[in-house]
Design an enzyme around this catalytic site. Sequence first.
Site, PDB file in Angstrom:
ATOM      1  N   ASN A 153       0.875  -1.166   0.000  1.00 44.68           N
ATOM      2  CA  ASN A 153       0.000   0.000   0.000  1.00 44.68           C
ATOM      3  C   ASN A 153       0.915   1.218   0.000  1.00 44.68           C
ATOM      4  O   ASN A 153       1.475   1.566   1.035  1.00 44.68           O
ATOM      5  CB  ASN A 153      -0.888  -0.025   1.265  1.00 44.68           C
ATOM      6  CG  ASN A 153      -1.677   1.261   1.430  1.00 44.68           C
ATOM      7  OD1 ASN A 153      -1.767   2.076   0.504  1.00 44.68           O
ATOM      8  ND2 ASN A 153      -2.260   1.451   2.614  1.00 44.68           N
ATOM      9  N   TRP A 154       1.079   1.809  -1.173  1.00 44.21           N
ATOM     10  CA  TRP A 154       2.027   2.928  -1.287  1.00 44.21           C
ATOM     11  C   TRP A 154       1.514   4.184  -0.583  1.00 44.21           C
ATOM     12  O   TRP A 154       2.259   5.107  -0.353  1.00 44.21           O
ATOM     13  CB  TRP A 154       2.277   3.255  -2.760  1.00 44.21           C
ATOM     14  CG  TRP A 154       3.106   2.253  -3.507  1.00 44.21           C
ATOM     15  CD1 TRP A 154       3.581   1.046  -3.039  1.00 44.21           C
ATOM     16  CD2 TRP A 154       3.585   2.374  -4.853  1.00 44.21           C
ATOM     17  NE1 TRP A 154       4.314   0.420  -4.021  1.00 44.21           N
ATOM     18  CE2 TRP A 154       4.331   1.211  -5.149  1.00 44.21           C
ATOM     19  CE3 TRP A 154       3.447   3.348  -5.849  1.00 44.21           C
ATOM     20  CZ2 TRP A 154       4.932   1.010  -6.394  1.00 44.21           C
ATOM     21  CZ3 TRP A 154       4.039   3.149  -7.085  1.00 44.21           C
ATOM     22  CH2 TRP A 154       4.777   1.989  -7.356  1.00 44.21           C
ATOM     23  N   HIS A 204      -9.649   1.567   4.423  1.00 46.08           N
ATOM     24  CA  HIS A 204      -8.396   1.734   5.170  1.00 46.08           C
ATOM     25  C   HIS A 204      -8.652   2.696   6.336  1.00 46.08           C
ATOM     26  O   HIS A 204      -9.424   3.643   6.203  1.00 46.08           O
ATOM     27  CB  HIS A 204      -7.295   2.275   4.247  1.00 46.08           C
ATOM     28  CG  HIS A 204      -5.952   2.232   4.912  1.00 46.08           C
ATOM     29  ND1 HIS A 204      -5.546   3.191   5.810  1.00 46.08           N
ATOM     30  CD2 HIS A 204      -4.941   1.323   4.845  1.00 46.08           C
ATOM     31  CE1 HIS A 204      -4.341   2.866   6.264  1.00 46.08           C
ATOM     32  NE2 HIS A 204      -3.953   1.742   5.692  1.00 46.08           N
ATOM     33  N   GLU A 264      -5.880  -4.585  10.336  1.00 45.91           N
ATOM     34  CA  GLU A 264      -4.852  -3.577  10.552  1.00 45.91           C
ATOM     35  C   GLU A 264      -5.159  -2.812  11.836  1.00 45.91           C
ATOM     36  O   GLU A 264      -5.949  -1.852  11.810  1.00 45.91           O
ATOM     37  CB  GLU A 264      -4.811  -2.593   9.381  1.00 45.91           C
ATOM     38  CG  GLU A 264      -4.463  -3.232   8.056  1.00 45.91           C
ATOM     39  CD  GLU A 264      -3.803  -2.240   7.108  1.00 45.91           C
ATOM     40  OE1 GLU A 264      -2.703  -2.527   6.640  1.00 45.91           O
ATOM     41  OE2 GLU A 264      -4.380  -1.159   6.866  1.00 45.91           O
ATOM     42  N   GLY A 298       2.686  -1.130   4.226  1.00 48.63           N
ATOM     43  CA  GLY A 298       2.783   0.299   3.913  1.00 48.63           C
ATOM     44  C   GLY A 298       4.233   0.690   3.677  1.00 48.63           C
ATOM     45  O   GLY A 298       4.795   0.449   2.605  1.00 48.63           O
ATOM     46  N   GLY A 299       4.845   1.271   4.707  1.00 45.43           N
ATOM     47  CA  GLY A 299       6.207   1.793   4.594  1.00 45.43           C
ATOM     48  C   GLY A 299       7.195   0.860   3.904  1.00 45.43           C
ATOM     49  O   GLY A 299       7.945   1.294   3.010  1.00 45.43           O
TER      50      GLY A 299
HETATM   51  P1  PGA Z   1       2.549   0.337   7.578  1.00 46.77           P
HETATM   52  O1  PGA Z   1       1.125   0.567   6.891  1.00 46.77           O
HETATM   53  O2  PGA Z   1       3.076  -0.974   7.060  1.00 46.77           O
HETATM   54  O3  PGA Z   1       3.388   1.516   7.137  1.00 46.77           O
HETATM   55  O4  PGA Z   1       2.327   0.319   9.049  1.00 46.77           O
HETATM   56  C1  PGA Z   1       0.235  -0.490   6.661  1.00 46.77           C
HETATM   57  C2  PGA Z   1      -1.041   0.051   6.078  1.00 46.77           C
HETATM   58  O5  PGA Z   1      -1.493   1.131   6.502  1.00 46.77           O
HETATM   59  O6  PGA Z   1      -1.646  -0.570   5.185  1.00 46.77           O
END
Ligand code: PGA
Length: 250
Positions: free
Chosen positions: A8-9, A95, A166, A231-232
């Site tokens: 998830n960019w 999200h 999440e 994400g990151g």
């Molecule tokens: P993160 O984000 O891996 O940067 O914690 C995950 C997401 O929000 O899908």
Amino acid sequence: MKKLIAGNWKMNGALAANEALLRSLITGLSGVAPAADMAVCVPAPYLAQVQSLLSGTPVAWGAQDVSAHEQGAYTGEVSGAMLKDFACRYAIVGHSERRQFHGETDALVAAKAQRALGLGITPIVCVGETLAEREAGDTEQVVKRQLAAVIHAVAHCTSEIVLAYEPVWAIGTGKTATPEQAQHVHAVLRKQLSAATQHPERVHILYGGSMNATNAASLLAQPDIDGGLIGGASLKADDFLRIVAASPAV
Ligand code: PGA
């Protein structure tokens, strides 16, 4: 079931940086049988670029949201049909950043999931509790309420969704749920799915929230963790590939 590792960019990227990232991913995958299915969910303006770079590779792509409406006077919205024009396989819906900062309700998230499914796009439905909700002992109640709204809307298509647990307190914070904490919630969600579909085992339930190359293996080893929403760490090809490689073989 093969795990699914989806990036998830978020609101990150630029033409040149995207190209470098995707080329590194493709190079890193050449000659290896990937241990997991893969996807990247990118900002809508980059869908054409991602489609042209990823077509014919093992990496699928998708969007980070989809309108609940079909078409018309909804300034700023992107419809499911538009996502189909760019061969999106997935669209993230619900999200926590959209629930928090854009006021998305359970009902709206459910309508978006339904819209995506109607167009043959797999919704990646996100659920998760805030820190306050966890501390109040409300985690199960919150995630079950969020999932129930989607099940109610999509009914017999429930087995076609991807679900992502999440915990809001773990997103972008570097604080990951322990494998046991995550597994516990995933098992609750699987049980809820089993009341709605004959094939609850077919639904990928992804974990998301600070998953990275170091902690991925222990999370992905849990029986009900079927992949990750990253994400990151999805912004660095090497980290993303290491998470893919950490997926246990099936
Ligand atoms: P993160 O984000 O891996 O940067 O914690 C995950 C997401 O929000 O899908």
